[in-house]
Design an enzyme around this catalytic site. Structure first.
Site, mmCIF file in Angstrom:
data_model
loop_
_atom_site.group_PDB
_atom_site.id
_atom_site.type_symbol
_atom_site.label_atom_id
_atom_site.label_comp_id
_atom_site.label_asym_id
_atom_site.label_seq_id
_atom_site.Cartn_x
_atom_site.Cartn_y
_atom_site.Cartn_z
ATOM 1 N NE ARG A 1 -3.589 7.646 -2.680
ATOM 2 C CZ ARG A 1 -4.582 8.169 -3.396
ATOM 3 N NH1 ARG A 1 -4.426 9.340 -3.987
ATOM 4 N NH2 ARG A 1 -5.724 7.522 -3.516
ATOM 5 N NE ARG B 1 -3.590 2.509 2.280
ATOM 6 C CZ ARG B 1 -4.211 3.014 3.314
ATOM 7 N NH1 ARG B 1 -4.181 2.385 4.477
ATOM 8 N NH2 ARG B 1 -4.878 4.150 3.205
ATOM 9 C CG HIS B 2 -0.765 4.916 -1.119
ATOM 10 N ND1 HIS B 2 -0.849 5.840 -0.093
ATOM 11 C CD2 HIS B 2 -2.029 4.525 -1.387
ATOM 12 C CE1 HIS B 2 -2.114 6.010 0.234
ATOM 13 N NE2 HIS B 2 -2.860 5.214 -0.530
ATOM 14 N N GLY B 3 2.533 4.939 0.601
ATOM 15 C CA GLY B 3 2.858 5.636 1.836
ATOM 16 C C GLY B 3 1.815 6.682 2.197
ATOM 17 C CD GLU B 4 1.212 10.214 7.223
ATOM 18 O OE1 GLU B 4 0.857 9.709 8.293
ATOM 19 O OE2 GLU B 4 2.045 11.157 7.118
ATOM 20 C CB THR B 5 -1.551 11.186 1.121
ATOM 21 O OG1 THR B 5 -2.860 10.824 1.582
ATOM 22 C CG2 THR B 5 -1.051 10.188 0.109
ATOM 23 N N GLY C 1 -9.647 8.420 -2.224
ATOM 24 C CA GLY C 1 -10.028 7.852 -3.509
ATOM 25 C C GLY C 1 -9.112 8.222 -4.646
ATOM 26 C CD GLU D 1 -8.663 2.931 -2.550
ATOM 27 O OE1 GLU D 1 -8.945 1.878 -3.162
ATOM 28 O OE2 GLU D 1 -8.335 2.932 -1.360
#
Length: 176
Positions: free
Chosen positions: A56, A7-11, A20, A80
């Site tokens: 991201r 899963r991508h890193g934090e935004t 989304g 997403e």
């Protein structure tokens, strides 16, 4: 074949709003998580790296692509879920039960979980065969959950930002 689903890193929006399809960049923590994904997969026999085209996910996959020298391929089917009218809204102001209310009924202006599953399985069916090596797929919370739910090993998977789950896909006729 071994799959590494990241899963991508934090935004800035994670946990606060329905992100989304918003194309948000990683925060400083997210960038560190991306480096952590690359470190976690260092020394693996990676043969392909795939990511959602949202920045991201691309930013999360980039350190691994750089470390391995492999091309980073993107596919829009890994984006997403489309939250439609809820996109960008704070989570505290709008309760959403995707698995109950939107398993098969799309969110107004968006998608259902069944639609997300259909497109991610379409990606899976089109994934180029790899004779020897492992595949990294960098996606999002719901995309990763739906893919893992169909081809994973049965674990309850709720991906946190910057995480990786590695598994051998379950191969069955009814999945393809």
């Amino acid at each position: 074949m071994l799959i590494h689903l990241a899963r991508h890193g934090e935004t800035a929006g994670n946990g606060r709003c329905y992100v989304g399809r918003q194309d948000l960049p990683l925060t400083a923590i997210g960038e560190a998580q991306a480096e952590g994904v690359a470190r976690a997969l260092a020394g693996r026999r990676i043969g392909q790296i795939w990511a959602s085209p949202l920045q991201r996910a691309v930013q999360t996959a980039a350190p691994l692509a750089q470390a391995t020298g492999l091309p980073l391929r993107t596919d829009p089917r890994l984006m997403e879920i489309d939250f439609g009218i809820l996109e960008g809204r704070p989570k505290g102001k709008q309760s959403l039960s995707l698995r109950k209310a939107h398993a098969t009924t799309p969110i107004d202006g968006g998608e259902s979980l069944a639609q997300v599953t259909e497109r991610v399985m379409d990606f899976w069916r089109d994934l180029p065969p790899i004779a020897d090596g492992e595949v990294v797929i960098v996606g999002h919370y719901w995309v990763n959950r739906m893919l893992f739910g169909r081809i994973g090993d049965g674990r309850d998977y709720r991906p946190v930002t910057g995480s990786v789950v590695s598994f051998t896909p379950i191969w069955a006729e009814n999945l393809l």
